[in-house]
Structures are given as C-alpha cells and as structure tokens.
Scaffold this motif. Structure first.
Motif, PDB file in Angstrom:
ATOM      1  N   VAL A  15      19.153 -14.230  42.770  1.00 60.87           N
ATOM      2  CA  VAL A  15      19.558 -15.634  42.621  1.00 60.87           C
ATOM      3  C   VAL A  15      18.482 -16.426  41.885  1.00 60.87           C
ATOM      4  N   VAL A  16      17.218 -16.190  42.260  1.00 62.82           N
ATOM      5  CA  VAL A  16      16.113 -16.895  41.593  1.00 62.82           C
ATOM      6  C   VAL A  16      16.079 -16.537  40.107  1.00 62.82           C
ATOM      7  N   ALA A  17      16.248 -15.246  39.798  1.00 62.42           N
ATOM      8  CA  ALA A  17      16.248 -14.813  38.397  1.00 62.42           C
ATOM      9  C   ALA A  17      17.424 -15.422  37.640  1.00 62.42           C
ATOM     10  N   TYR A  18      18.587 -15.489  38.301  1.00 63.50           N
ATOM     11  CA  TYR A  18      19.772 -16.068  37.662  1.00 63.50           C
ATOM     12  C   TYR A  18      19.550 -17.553  37.355  1.00 63.50           C
ATOM     13  N   LEU A  19      18.975 -18.270  38.319  1.00 64.92           N
ATOM     14  CA  LEU A  19      18.708 -19.692  38.107  1.00 64.92           C
ATOM     15  C   LEU A  19      17.666 -19.899  37.013  1.00 64.92           C
TER      16      LEU A  19
ATOM     17  N   MET B 230      26.919   4.376  71.212  1.00 62.75           N
ATOM     18  CA  MET B 230      25.902   3.326  71.367  1.00 62.75           C
ATOM     19  C   MET B 230      24.833   3.503  70.294  1.00 62.75           C
ATOM     20  N   THR B 231      24.445   2.412  69.675  1.00 65.08           N
ATOM     21  CA  THR B 231      23.460   2.479  68.588  1.00 65.08           C
ATOM     22  C   THR B 231      22.068   2.699  69.143  1.00 65.08           C
ATOM     23  N   SER B 232      21.343   3.669  68.595  1.00 67.27           N
ATOM     24  CA  SER B 232      19.989   3.966  69.050  1.00 67.27           C
ATOM     25  C   SER B 232      19.028   2.892  68.541  1.00 67.27           C
ATOM     26  N   PRO B 233      17.870   2.703  69.239  1.00 68.26           N
ATOM     27  CA  PRO B 233      16.884   1.715  68.772  1.00 68.26           C
ATOM     28  C   PRO B 233      16.409   1.996  67.349  1.00 68.26           C
ATOM     29  N   ALA B 234      16.243   3.286  67.009  1.00 61.77           N
ATOM     30  CA  ALA B 234      15.768   3.624  65.655  1.00 61.77           C
ATOM     31  C   ALA B 234      16.794   3.225  64.605  1.00 61.77           C
ATOM     32  N   THR B 235      18.087   3.486  64.904  1.00 63.11           N
ATOM     33  CA  THR B 235      19.146   3.107  63.967  1.00 63.11           C
ATOM     34  C   THR B 235      19.210   1.603  63.805  1.00 63.11           C
ATOM     35  N   ALA B 236      19.084   0.872  64.937  1.00 68.07           N
ATOM     36  CA  ALA B 236      19.116  -0.587  64.879  1.00 68.07           C
ATOM     37  C   ALA B 236      17.942  -1.123  64.062  1.00 68.07           C
ATOM     38  N   LEU B 237      16.764  -0.495  64.224  1.00 69.60           N
ATOM     39  CA  LEU B 237      15.582  -0.920  63.470  1.00 69.60           C
ATOM     40  C   LEU B 237      15.772  -0.677  61.984  1.00 69.60           C
ATOM     41  N   ASN B 238      16.313   0.487  61.638  1.00 72.30           N
ATOM     42  CA  ASN B 238      16.559   0.802  60.225  1.00 72.30           C
ATOM     43  C   ASN B 238      17.548  -0.180  59.615  1.00 72.30           C
ATOM     44  N   ARG B 239      18.606  -0.516  60.375  1.00 72.28           N
ATOM     45  CA  ARG B 239      19.590  -1.479  59.872  1.00 72.28           C
ATOM     46  C   ARG B 239      18.949  -2.838  59.671  1.00 72.28           C
ATOM     47  N   SER B 240      18.074  -3.239  60.590  1.00 69.50           N
ATOM     48  CA  SER B 240      17.398  -4.534  60.462  1.00 69.50           C
ATOM     49  C   SER B 240      16.515  -4.561  59.218  1.00 69.50           C
ATOM     50  N   ARG B 241      15.790  -3.457  58.980  1.00 68.03           N
ATOM     51  CA  ARG B 241      14.932  -3.393  57.791  1.00 68.03           C
ATOM     52  C   ARG B 241      15.770  -3.423  56.516  1.00 68.03           C
ATOM     53  N   TRP B 242      16.871  -2.655  56.519  1.00 61.51           N
ATOM     54  CA  TRP B 242      17.738  -2.634  55.346  1.00 61.51           C
ATOM     55  C   TRP B 242      18.351  -4.008  55.095  1.00 61.51           C
ATOM     56  N   SER B 243      18.709  -4.714  56.177  1.00 59.34           N
ATOM     57  CA  SER B 243      19.282  -6.052  56.038  1.00 59.34           C
ATOM     58  C   SER B 243      18.268  -7.009  55.419  1.00 59.34           C
ATOM     59  N   ARG B 244      16.999  -6.898  55.862  1.00 64.26           N
ATOM     60  CA  ARG B 244      15.965  -7.773  55.293  1.00 64.26           C
ATOM     61  C   ARG B 244      15.734  -7.459  53.822  1.00 64.26           C
TER      62      ARG B 244
ATOM     63  N   TYR C 265      16.221 -10.018  50.711  1.00 64.55           N
ATOM     64  CA  TYR C 265      15.172 -10.320  49.729  1.00 64.55           C
ATOM     65  C   TYR C 265      15.646  -9.993  48.312  1.00 64.55           C
ATOM     66  N   GLY C 266      16.364  -8.894  48.177  1.00 62.32           N
ATOM     67  CA  GLY C 266      16.878  -8.515  46.860  1.00 62.32           C
ATOM     68  C   GLY C 266      17.852  -9.541  46.319  1.00 62.32           C
ATOM     69  N   LEU C 267      18.765  -9.995  47.177  1.00 65.03           N
ATOM     70  CA  LEU C 267      19.733 -11.014  46.751  1.00 65.03           C
ATOM     71  C   LEU C 267      19.021 -12.312  46.393  1.00 65.03           C
TER      72      LEU C 267
END
Length: 615
Positions: free
Chosen positions: A25-29, A1-15, A19-21
């Motif tokens: 895309v903006v730079a490419y355009l 089972m995923t711990s709350p801290a792990t889920a939070l870290n994954r959410s931050r990494w996903s954000r 933002y990086g992608l």
C-alpha cells in the motif's frame, strides 16, 4: 484442536502478511504521488495504462474464471464514457455519474448476459461482438454523440487549494478506482467462491449438483464485469476527446490480447498485458501497419509457445527451480490391486436383508416416470422406484437400459415428460439440479467431473457451497469480512476430513486433480458429495476403473454412510458389489421396470437373469 505451535505459526504468518500488505500500500501510494506530480505526458500514459488495466481485469473476471470470452467490453466501455460525457453536459455532477455509470452499464451487462448466456463458446463471443458493433454504429450515426468526430470529454476539476500539494486529482481518483477493482477481484480469487467459479467454467454439472445456480452466477459475474468496464469508461472520458473510433471491435480484441498476453486467470497478468498494450505504440514508433504486424506476431508467439502468458512463463520457471518431485502415498489397497471384472450375478454372498418397510419409510419415490430424449422414443416409460430411508439401494440393468437417465432425473439434470418425483412427500420433479442439494440430494458422476487445475482439497470444498451462507455475495469483500479467513480454514479442514474418510492420505489434498490417478479422482468426487452431508447420496458407477483395494474402500464408505442414516442409491455394473452391499435392488431394461425388492429376492429372480445376462 489447534496445537500451540500451529497457532504460533499462523500468528507469525498473519503478521508477515499484514506487513507485506502495508508495504504494498505504501509503495502504491508513493508511486501514485510520483505520477500525480509528473509531466502531463507521463500522466496521460500512466492513466491510460491504469484504465486499460481496469478493463483487462474486468474481462479476465469472466474469461478467466468462467471461460466466457466477451468481445463486448469495448461497447460497455464506450457506454460508460459517452454516458458520463453527455450527462455531464446536461448538468449532472461528474462524481454522481460514477455510480450511475457503474450501475447503469452493469444493468446493461446483465441484460446482455441473460441474452448471450443462452449460448456458449464461439456463439457467446459472436453475440457480444455484435453488441460492440451495434454500439459503435449508433455512436457514429447519432447527432447528439457527435458522430464520427466525437465529443470533448469533461474536464476533471483541480483539487481544493489546501490539497493541491497532492498533485493531479484525476491521477489519485483513477489510482483509487484501480485499487478498488483489484481488491474486489483479488478478494474473489482468495474467497471460497473462487473454486465454485472455476467449477462453472470447467465442470458445470459438478457445480450445479452442489447447489450452484450456474446461469444466475454467470449473469451476475458478467454484470459485475460490465460495471467495472463502465467505471473505466467514466475515467476515460476525462482524458480528452472521445470518438467511436476508440471503441471499435478491434479494441475489444485488444482487451482480450491484454488478458492472454499477461496471463489469463492470474492476479498480475491483466495488468502486465494492459501495460504492454499501452506502452507498445509509444516505444515502437514506426509505421502503424508494421506496428500492428509486429504486435500480432508477438501475440501469436505467446499463444503458441507460452499459452499461460508472461505470468505463466515466470510461474513455470519458478516452479522448476523451487519444487522437488513429490508423490503422495497411494490410497489404501491401491498398489497391489487388480481390476475388478463385471462377472455374473452372484449365486451366494448376497446380503440377507428383507424389506419390512411401511409406505411412510420411503424417502424417495418416483412414480410413472416417462422421459424421451427424442420425440416418440422413450428412454424411460412408466418406471417406478421407491427407496427406503437409511438403506443402500442398487440400480442395475444392461447398457442403455435407462439407469443414468433415471439418475439424472432424480438429481435434476433432466426433467421428466410425465410422472412425479417426491422426497419425503415433497414434489421435486420440476426443480433444477441446483435446488436438489437443499432437499438433501447429492450425487457423483460416471466420469469424475472436477476442476483439473485446482488441488484435490479445493475441489472438495465445492461440496460445501449449499451449506455456506451467502458465499457469492460475500466474495466481493471476502478479505475485509471478519471471520472470513477462519471460515475458509474451517471449510478446508472439513474437506481434509472428508478426504480422510474416503481413505485418501493427507498428501493428496494439495495435489492438483490434473496430476492424480483415476482412483483418486473418483474418491475425490465421493468426498465432495459426502462433505455436503446429504440425506440421499447417488453414486453413478462409483467403481469405474478402481482397483480391488479401492472397491473395498468404497464398500466400507457405503456401509458407514448407511450406519449414519444416509440413504445411498448406487448405479453400478459390478453385480457382485451391488448384491454384497445393497439392501434393495431395482432392475430396469429397455427403459422399463423389470423388478424391484430386497437384494436376496432380486438375486434369485429368473427374469433378472434372463434380461440382465441373456440367460
């Protein structure tokens, strides 16, 4: 089972990733817009670099991921360019010709792949090289292609009046095509299919044993690469005149130079190489012969001193400054252990198990198996093997007795000259190795056959290939599919669990196979076979080179598998181990069956002692 801290870290990494992608895309355009409003000279230079970038990425798709060094991409590129030009002159819409070029050249690539992939290495390169020569000769000699003079390519239309503020339409279209190419190829590199492709390149028997149709996958990948080359040819036709001199065999070599100079099998390497090859003649404006000599010298220096290319050089420098030495803990019992000798047939300690099976208890039956590598010489002759469901079955015999040959026949690497092999009553003797996992058969190898450059964990995920739905087709758009990231995480979690079950501490999961000791390699391939949930698991000399502690580890794993209902077949020279863990044992010598039965009975057989130990 995923711990709350792990889920939070994954959410931050996903954000952060999102933002990086978005920033990329903006730079490419923004960059595309700048080029679209630039001078004709700048546009011509950037367009050529972008088109060469598509070509380099397409070649790296097969050269980097499967080790197929094609010299036929100049010919495929030419077919896309000439087909677009000639069919446009015949009245075809240029935008309709884009999918026609991709599919048409892709089909030709598939045919070329089916013919060329019968061979490998140098012979594959020669066959694709000949293809480029043939295409070039035809383009030079045929009248409707314009011969050596070539023909004028189509003119790309201007954008509609309301959209002309975007600048050059051709720049935007080529930028879009390059972006699509990168999304597809980079998506494949991020998918669960990527380790499988590297296994086809570096460990083809391992890939096939895990259900990968290696030949079909190579053909499909080569067809995709050819389709991208055809798409690049479509774009190239709008840059002006096209002639056979632009698509010679030397240009095929130049495409390969782009890939190797930038860094083969890297995300940015082919693009860097394409930019260098495009810009070099512009920056170094000297005598063409001297220019070629300098170009060749630079290439040789890269190959000799920086074989990983520009990206490899940067990556190595980055790792040197950012990583610290890390030594994962050793597997249980490995540190103070000593090698296990072969020894004699044990006189005691054998498992006292007797066979009370009925004929319908046999999960695997080999009947009258005969096989010869050379006509007239039999490696196996009329061999019988019957394996009871849910038991551990040992296969022993002197060196050269035919044990590994029999294992290769059962696993599909070879096909018998005569005889039958059935699993639960179904005949499988004519099925290839890739079809065996679907019948519940998995195996390991005498010498660990793994992908050295990948982490241990990624190697184990290859064992999940036959259990993952449409993994090859979905890899083309893997990052865009809902749930793909979750599925990939689940596969890695399953791999980590299999490694733990094999007794490997968590620290080994991220270590490259090239950097781990032999014992970890052996346990890794055992974990890769086990994660596929086989009904029948074949272990081919699993104790080779293992310490006492690791041998005990393997014994515990085998006993656990038996308890789970898995049928295990073990080929091994360490007779003490065989008679300690096996329910039944079969002995073969000189390609013929000596005896087969309960371990206790075989241990006492005088004929076995005579044949196996020369007593």
């Amino acid at each position: 089972m995923t711990s709350p801290a792990t889920a939070l870290n994954r959410s931050r990494w996903s954000r952060l990733t999102s933002y990086g992608l978005l920033a990329l895309v903006v730079a490419y355009l923004a960059g595309t817009a700048g080029v679209a409003h630039g001078s004709g000279y700048t546009q011509s230079l950037i367009l050529q670099a972008a088109i060469f970038g598509m070509l380099a990425v397409s070649l790296d798709l097969v050269a980097g991921m499967t080790g197929l060094y094609s010299l036929g991409h100049a010919g495929l590129f030419a077919l896309g360019a000439y087909a677009t030009t000639l069919l446009n002159q015949a009245g075809w819409n240029m935008f309709l010709l884009l999918p026609v070029s991709i599919v048409g050249v892709g089909v030709i690539g598939a045919i070329l792949g089916m013919l060329s992939l019968r061979v490998s290495g140098l012979y594959f390169a020669i066959m694709t090289f000949i293809f480029t020569l043939v295409v070039n000769v035809l383009l030079s000699d045929l009248k409707f292609t314009g011969g050596l003079n070539g023909i004028a390519g189509p003119i790309f239309p201007d954008l509609p009046a309301g959209l002309q503020f975007f600048g050059s339409g051709l720049v935007w279209v080529v930028a879009l095509l390059l972006l699509i190419t990168l999304v597809v190829v980079w998506g494949m590199r991020s998918s669960a299919m990527y380790p499988v492709l590297l296994a086809i390149r570096d460990a083809e028997p391992f890939a096939a044993a895990n259900g990968v149709r290696t030949a079909a996958t190579k053909v499909g990948l080569f067809a995709l690469s050819a389709g991208i080359a055809g798409m690049a040819g479509w774009a190239f036709s709008f840059l002006g005149y096209i002639s056979p001199g632009q698509f010679t065999w030397t240009f095929s070599v130049n495409i390969l130079v782009m890939v190797i100079f930038g860094g083969i099998n890297t995300r940015l390497g082919p693009l860097i190489g394409a930019a260098f090859v495009s810009a070099f003649p512009v920056v170094i404006q000297i005598d063409p012969l001297v220019q070629e000599l300098i170009f060749g010298l630079i290439f040789l220096l890269v190959i000799v001193f920086f074989p990983g290319g520009v990206v490899g050089l940067v990556s190595r420098a980055w790792r040197r400054f950012t990583t610290s030495p890390h030594h994962p803990p050793a597997p249980a019992g490995a540190s103070a252990a000593e090698p296990v000798g072969l020894g004699e047939l044990p006189t005691d300690g054998a498992v006292a198990r007797t066979s009370t099976s009925r004929p319908d208890d046999y999960v695997l039956e080999c009947s009258a198996i005969t096989f010869g590598y050379v006509r007239g010489t039999k490696a196996l002759e009329d061999v019988e093997l019957r394996v009871r469901r849910g038991t551990v079955h040992g296969l022993i015999g002197p060196n050269g007795s035919g044990k590994s040959t029999l294992v290769n026949l059962i696993s599909g690497a070879l096909k018998p000259d005569s005889g039958t092999i059935t699993v639960r009553g179904d005949h499988i003797e004519r099925l290839g190795a890739a079809a065996r996992p679907a019948r519940g058969i998995m195996r390991t190898f005498q010498t660990a056959v793994l992908v050295k450059e990948l982490p241990v964990r990624e190697n184990v995920t290859i064992g999940l290939y036959h259990r993952t739905r449409n993994i090859a087709a979905r890899s083309l758009i893997w990052p865009l599919l809902p749930g793909s990231l979750r599925e990939h995480r689940e596969m890695r979690a399953a791999s980590d669990a299999a490694l733990r079950d094999a007794g490997l501490p968590a620290g080994w999961g991220g270590a490259r196979v090239a950097d781990v000791p032999h014992g970890v390699e052996q346990l890794t391939q055992l974990a890769a076979a086990r994660v596929g949930r086989p009904d029948i698991l074949i272990l081919d000399e699993p104790l080779a080179g293992l310490s006492v502690g690791e041998v005990e580890q393997v014994a515990d794993i085998v006993n656990e598998l038996r308890d789970q209902g898995v049928t295990v077949i073990i080929v091994e020279h360490q007779t003490h181990f065989i008679f300690s863990v096996c329910d039944d044992v079969t002995v073969i010598a000189a390609g013929q069956l000596v005896t087969s039965g309960a371990a206790t009975e075989v241990r006492e057989n005088e004929r076995v002692r005579e044949v196996y130990l020369g007593q």
